[in-house]
Scaffold this motif. Structure first.
Motif, PDB file in Angstrom:
ATOM      1  N   ASP A 253      15.461 -76.874  25.529  1.00 20.53           N
ATOM      2  CA  ASP A 253      14.857 -75.545  25.649  1.00 20.53           C
ATOM      3  C   ASP A 253      15.094 -74.741  24.375  1.00 20.53           C
ATOM      4  N   LEU A 254      14.087 -73.986  23.986  1.00 25.71           N
ATOM      5  CA  LEU A 254      14.207 -73.097  22.830  1.00 25.71           C
ATOM      6  C   LEU A 254      13.958 -71.667  23.293  1.00 25.71           C
ATOM      7  N   VAL A 255      14.920 -70.804  23.033  1.00 25.78           N
ATOM      8  CA  VAL A 255      14.786 -69.387  23.359  1.00 25.78           C
ATOM      9  C   VAL A 255      14.377 -68.639  22.093  1.00 25.78           C
ATOM     10  N   VAL A 256      13.251 -67.967  22.169  1.00 28.79           N
ATOM     11  CA  VAL A 256      12.753 -67.187  21.035  1.00 28.79           C
ATOM     12  C   VAL A 256      12.995 -65.714  21.342  1.00 28.79           C
ATOM     13  N   TYR A 257      13.792 -65.094  20.528  1.00 28.44           N
ATOM     14  CA  TYR A 257      14.143 -63.681  20.708  1.00 28.44           C
ATOM     15  C   TYR A 257      13.213 -62.815  19.875  1.00 28.44           C
ATOM     16  N   ILE A 258      12.737 -61.734  20.474  1.00 29.74           N
ATOM     17  CA  ILE A 258      11.914 -60.761  19.762  1.00 29.74           C
ATOM     18  C   ILE A 258      12.575 -59.399  19.895  1.00 29.74           C
ATOM     19  N   ASP A 259      12.723 -58.744  18.776  1.00 31.56           N
ATOM     20  CA  ASP A 259      13.329 -57.409  18.777  1.00 31.56           C
ATOM     21  C   ASP A 259      12.246 -56.404  19.171  1.00 31.56           C
ATOM     22  N   LEU A 260      12.097 -56.212  20.466  1.00 36.02           N
ATOM     23  CA  LEU A 260      11.048 -55.339  21.000  1.00 36.02           C
ATOM     24  C   LEU A 260      11.704 -54.203  21.774  1.00 36.02           C
ATOM     25  N   THR A 261      11.371 -52.980  21.402  1.00 34.19           N
ATOM     26  CA  THR A 261      11.942 -51.803  22.051  1.00 34.19           C
ATOM     27  C   THR A 261      10.899 -51.156  22.945  1.00 34.19           C
ATOM     28  N   VAL A 262      11.294 -50.890  24.172  1.00 35.64           N
ATOM     29  CA  VAL A 262      10.431 -50.206  25.126  1.00 35.64           C
ATOM     30  C   VAL A 262      10.944 -48.776  25.280  1.00 35.64           C
ATOM     31  N   LEU A 263      10.085 -47.819  25.002  1.00 41.52           N
ATOM     32  CA  LEU A 263      10.459 -46.414  25.127  1.00 41.52           C
ATOM     33  C   LEU A 263      10.102 -45.910  26.521  1.00 41.52           C
ATOM     34  N   GLY A 264      11.108 -45.378  27.202  1.00 46.29           N
ATOM     35  CA  GLY A 264      10.864 -44.810  28.523  1.00 46.29           C
ATOM     36  C   GLY A 264      10.061 -43.523  28.427  1.00 46.29           C
ATOM     37  N   LEU A 265       9.511 -43.115  29.542  1.00 47.12           N
ATOM     38  CA  LEU A 265       8.699 -41.896  29.613  1.00 47.12           C
ATOM     39  C   LEU A 265       9.381 -40.884  30.525  1.00 47.12           C
TER      40      LEU A 265
ATOM     41  N   ILE B 157      15.348 -14.821  31.825  1.00 46.75           N
ATOM     42  CA  ILE B 157      14.613 -15.628  32.794  1.00 46.75           C
ATOM     43  C   ILE B 157      15.283 -16.989  32.914  1.00 46.75           C
ATOM     44  N   ARG B 158      14.853 -17.749  33.900  1.00 40.36           N
ATOM     45  CA  ARG B 158      15.281 -19.129  34.072  1.00 40.36           C
ATOM     46  C   ARG B 158      14.056 -19.939  34.459  1.00 40.36           C
ATOM     47  N   VAL B 159      13.986 -21.150  33.920  1.00 40.53           N
ATOM     48  CA  VAL B 159      12.858 -22.045  34.169  1.00 40.53           C
ATOM     49  C   VAL B 159      13.395 -23.300  34.837  1.00 40.53           C
ATOM     50  N   HIS B 160      12.724 -23.727  35.878  1.00 44.72           N
ATOM     51  CA  HIS B 160      13.187 -24.836  36.714  1.00 44.72           C
ATOM     52  C   HIS B 160      12.164 -25.970  36.649  1.00 44.72           C
ATOM     53  N   TRP B 161      12.653 -27.176  36.319  1.00 41.77           N
ATOM     54  CA  TRP B 161      11.820 -28.375  36.314  1.00 41.77           C
ATOM     55  C   TRP B 161      12.417 -29.434  37.240  1.00 41.77           C
ATOM     56  N   GLY B 162      11.553 -30.298  37.742  1.00 39.57           N
ATOM     57  CA  GLY B 162      11.969 -31.523  38.405  1.00 39.57           C
ATOM     58  C   GLY B 162      11.494 -32.685  37.550  1.00 39.57           C
ATOM     59  N   VAL B 163      12.423 -33.337  36.833  1.00 35.99           N
ATOM     60  CA  VAL B 163      12.078 -34.311  35.804  1.00 35.99           C
ATOM     61  C   VAL B 163      12.229 -35.726  36.356  1.00 35.99           C
ATOM     62  N   GLY B 164      11.186 -36.509  36.208  1.00 36.76           N
ATOM     63  CA  GLY B 164      11.232 -37.923  36.561  1.00 36.76           C
ATOM     64  C   GLY B 164      11.170 -38.771  35.309  1.00 36.76           C
ATOM     65  N   SER B 165      11.490 -40.060  35.427  1.00 31.78           N
ATOM     66  CA  SER B 165      11.451 -40.955  34.273  1.00 31.78           C
ATOM     67  C   SER B 165      11.120 -42.362  34.740  1.00 31.78           C
ATOM     68  N   THR B 166      10.696 -43.188  33.781  1.00 27.81           N
ATOM     69  CA  THR B 166      10.352 -44.569  34.117  1.00 27.81           C
ATOM     70  C   THR B 166      11.576 -45.470  34.169  1.00 27.81           C
ATOM     71  N   GLY B 167      12.675 -45.041  33.603  1.00 29.62           N
ATOM     72  CA  GLY B 167      13.888 -45.853  33.600  1.00 29.62           C
ATOM     73  C   GLY B 167      15.107 -44.965  33.449  1.00 29.62           C
ATOM     74  N   SER B 168      16.257 -45.594  33.395  1.00 24.69           N
ATOM     75  CA  SER B 168      17.512 -44.855  33.313  1.00 24.69           C
ATOM     76  C   SER B 168      17.922 -44.660  31.860  1.00 24.69           C
ATOM     77  N   SER B 169      18.324 -43.443  31.556  1.00 25.61           N
ATOM     78  CA  SER B 169      18.791 -43.130  30.205  1.00 25.61           C
ATOM     79  C   SER B 169      20.276 -43.453  30.088  1.00 25.61           C
ATOM     80  N   ALA B 170      20.707 -43.660  28.845  1.00 25.60           N
ATOM     81  CA  ALA B 170      22.115 -43.983  28.609  1.00 25.60           C
ATOM     82  C   ALA B 170      22.788 -43.034  27.639  1.00 25.60           C
ATOM     83  N   SER B 171      22.009 -42.367  26.787  1.00 28.82           N
ATOM     84  CA  SER B 171      22.598 -41.473  25.791  1.00 28.82           C
ATOM     85  C   SER B 171      21.520 -40.572  25.214  1.00 28.82           C
TER      86      SER B 171
END
Length: 667
Positions: free
Chosen positions: A294-306, A330-344
């Protein structure tokens, strides 16, 4: 047991025949025995790598003193070492040469002093299988000796081919949900014999999105890949050569040496992916085939979450109201969703020119008291602007202890700030949402800031001093503090009913100077249902002294009170503009009514009368306004009158009434 010439004589006898004898030329040879064991090190062997096999050898009936092992050169790499020995330590091994027998490497067992008997001995062979071998080597090794019947054996050498590949992706970064293609160029040490597959962990891709083709011209009709099972469980598998089999004699090889096979793969990364699609170089796209490593081919591909600031609701909630007076927090209130989990790197940011310094804070709840302060971050660059943002690094623990942005949670966040107090109209403050390996998103919450045109003095300063006679022009001076440049226009107006008519129809004029020659006309219009005369003060923008971003300007209004005014005018002067809070002043203007008196005689000549005679004079009297509390007429003479000599009557009717003499000498 005979070994060598048989020397056997045959006698031929029979009735009525002459006896005959014959000695056939028969040579009897001893047997050699060679048997390859199952031990092949390593097994399977990789193409281009040496192996070691074990062969047991022996002879029957007599000793073999010149035994040799012959290894066919067509099955091995001839430029690599071919050796033999009696122990597994290759450093003690002897070389096999090709000087005596064409097409073979000859390992001289007897030449090295090994005598074969009926007792089995083990010989170890080291060699490198032919690089193009895929599957079993099927190499026949011969054991020969003079006067002996040779023997053959086939060591069970299994050789796995080795892939080599390059990969090209047109982009190194994609957004979550975006599809892309990767082109592979694949070759191998030997021709494949079937089961050519490309696989990728199903957790890395959107189900059903993976397709492949082997030619660019087939891009419009790629072959779908399938969800694996068994050994391929957990993978999405693409069959690269549907016509191939694992039978080398019938397979149509797809991948082989000295050529490159192109493989085009289309897929959509899993939507929850954030950051590198593959976490290490040991993971990636795996190529496999029968009898191939078996040959594993690695690709440096970055997926940016939304990030989606409208995941919870839309639009953002602005409290206490979307429309606030300048200076209101004033104060502004949002409910923020994302496609994945953030780490930093999670943060909110707002431009410094949209907020009052030091007022920006954030919280996971609607509480300013427990909120966290935000600061200007010089590390943020946008369009060459350094230090242009208040950045809220979202380091406070989330209510559930999880990631700040997560595909499984709509994260509620409140941003507290005070809009820039010079703002008038829509704030247009862009709030950015970000994290490492996420696409920045933004929202422009609708915030309407109402400006103020406040008066620095309690009221306008009126000139001339009060009171003034009716039909006397007045000038009112204001010092205004305008909180910002308004959108549209800024006006000052007075209801038209409070203004007197002027010959040039300009009932109201204005200027920034006290000189009446610099005035500009105002125009008649309506505000609501009220007829007003309004002055367009748009040219005040940018004038005056700077007072913390606001402007202080002088304004002069000229007008004549309505001619029928008596007493306090009570004319409201209103300042207003688009997205401006109204400011109203009622300057103190006190008007004295005015009489107009003329004689009934047409001649202006003095009247001459004889002393003692009654003189009657008629006067026409008018006033600028109706006297609601009655009125008096005072008459004074340069000469004296006898007592009760002055009387008056209204409209020449009724009894005459005497005019008493006052203490001031007037009647």
């Amino acid at each position: 047991m005979t070994v060598g010439e048989l020397n056997m004589t045959l006698r031929i006898v029979g009735d009525w025949v002459t006896e005959a004898t014959h000695t056939p030329n028969v040579t009897v040879r001893s047997l050699l025995v060679a048997e390859a064991g199952d031990t092949v090190v390593p097994s399977p062997a990789l193409s281009g790598r040496p192996v070691r096999v074990a062969i047991t050898v022996s002879s029957s009936m007599q000793y073999a003193t010149d035994a040799e092992l012959w290894i066919p050169e067509t099955k091995i790499e001839t430029d690599k070492a071919v050796q033999w020995g009696t122990v597994t330590d290759q450093t003690q091994a002897k070389w096999c040469d090709n000087t005596t027998t064409t097409g073979y490497r000859v390992c001289g067992l007897g030449a090295a002093g090994m005598i074969l008997t009926d007792v089995e001995k083990t010989v170890y062979l080291w060699f490198t299988p032919l690089n193009t071998t895929v599957g079993y080597l099927n190499m026949t090794v011969r054991l020969v000796a003079t006067g002996f019947t040779h023997d053959i054996t086939v060591p069970p050498v299994l050789v796995y081919g080795v892939f080599s590949a390059s990969a090209y992706a047109p982009i190194a970064t994609v957004w979550s949900g975006e599809s892309l293609w990767v082109r592979f160029r694949l070759s191998g040490t030997g021709w494949t014999v079937g089961s050519e597959h490309l696989r990728i962990a199903s957790s890395k891709v959107v189900t059903g999105s993976v397709k492949r083709t082997t030619a660019w011209e087939d891009l419009s009709n790629p072959e779908p890949c399938w969800i694996g099972s068994g050994d391929y469980s957990g993978y999405t598998v693409c069959t690269l050569n549907p016509n191939g089999t694992t039978d080398a004699s019938t397979s149509v090889g797809l991948i082989g040496p000295d050529t490159e096979q192109e493989i085009w793969l289309y897929f959509t990364p899993a939507r929850t992916t954030v950051g590198s699609l593959f976490t290490s170089t040991s993971t990636g796209f795996t190529f496999s085939a029968a009898y191939y490593e078996d040959l594993v081919v690695y690709i440096d591909l970055t997926v940016l979450g939304l990030l989606d600031p409208y995941s919870g609701f839309r639009p953002a909630e602005v409290l206490p109201s979307h429309a606030v007076v300048a200076g209101t927090a004033i104060r502004v209130h949002w409910g923020v969703g994302s496609t994945g989990s953030s780490a930093s790197g999670e943060a909110l940011a707002i431009s410094v020119d949209k907020v009052e310094p030091g007022t920006v804070r954030y919280n996971w709840a609607d509480s300013w008291d427990t909120s966290t302060a935000c600061a200007v971050d010089n590390g943020w660059y946008t369009a060459g602007c350094q230090g242009c943002y208040y950045v809220c690094n979202l380091t406070a623990a989330t209510p559930d202890g999880g990631s700040v942005w997560s595909e499984s949670v709509t994260r509620h966040v409140w941003l507290f700030f005070e809009p820039k107090n010079t703002t008038v109209g829509e704030l247009n403050a862009t709030v950015r949402f970000t994290a490492d390996d996420f696409v920045d998103n933004w929202d422009v919450p609708f915030v309407l800031v109402m400006g103020e045109s406040g008066l620095l003095e309690p009221a306008g300063v009126v000139d001339p001093p009060m009171p003034v006679a009716a039909v006397t022009p007045v000038r009112v001076h204001y010092r205004l503090r305008i909180s910002g440049d308004p959108e549209g226009t800024l006006y000052a107006d007075i209801p038209t009913s409070y203004l007197g008519e002027e010959p040039d129809s300009t009932q109201l004029r204005w200027s920034t100077e006290s000189d009446a020659s610099t005035t500009r006309p105002c125009r008649a219009t309506t505000r609501g249902s009220t007829a007003v005369t309004a002055c367009d003060l748009q040219t005040l923008y940018g004038l005056g002294a700077d007072d913390g971003g606001a402007r202080i300007v002088d304004l002069y209004l000229w007008f004549t009170p309505a001619w029928d005014t008596v007493g306090q005018l009570k004319a409201p002067v209103t300042f207003y503009g688009e997205h401006f809070m109204e400011a109203t002043d009622v300057p103190y203007i006190y008007v004295l009514g005015k009489f107009n008196l003329e004689s009934s005689r047409a001649s202006a000549q003095p009247m001459v009368v004889t002393p003692g005679n009654l003189l009657e004079a008629t006067f026409v009297m008018a006033a600028t306004a109706e006297a609601t509390e009655g009125g008096e007429v005072f008459v004074s003479f340069s000469g004296g009158l006898r007592p009760n000599a002055l009387t008056w009557v209204h409209n020449s009717t009724g009894a005459r009434a005497p005019c008493p003499l006052g203490e001031d000498g007037r009647y």
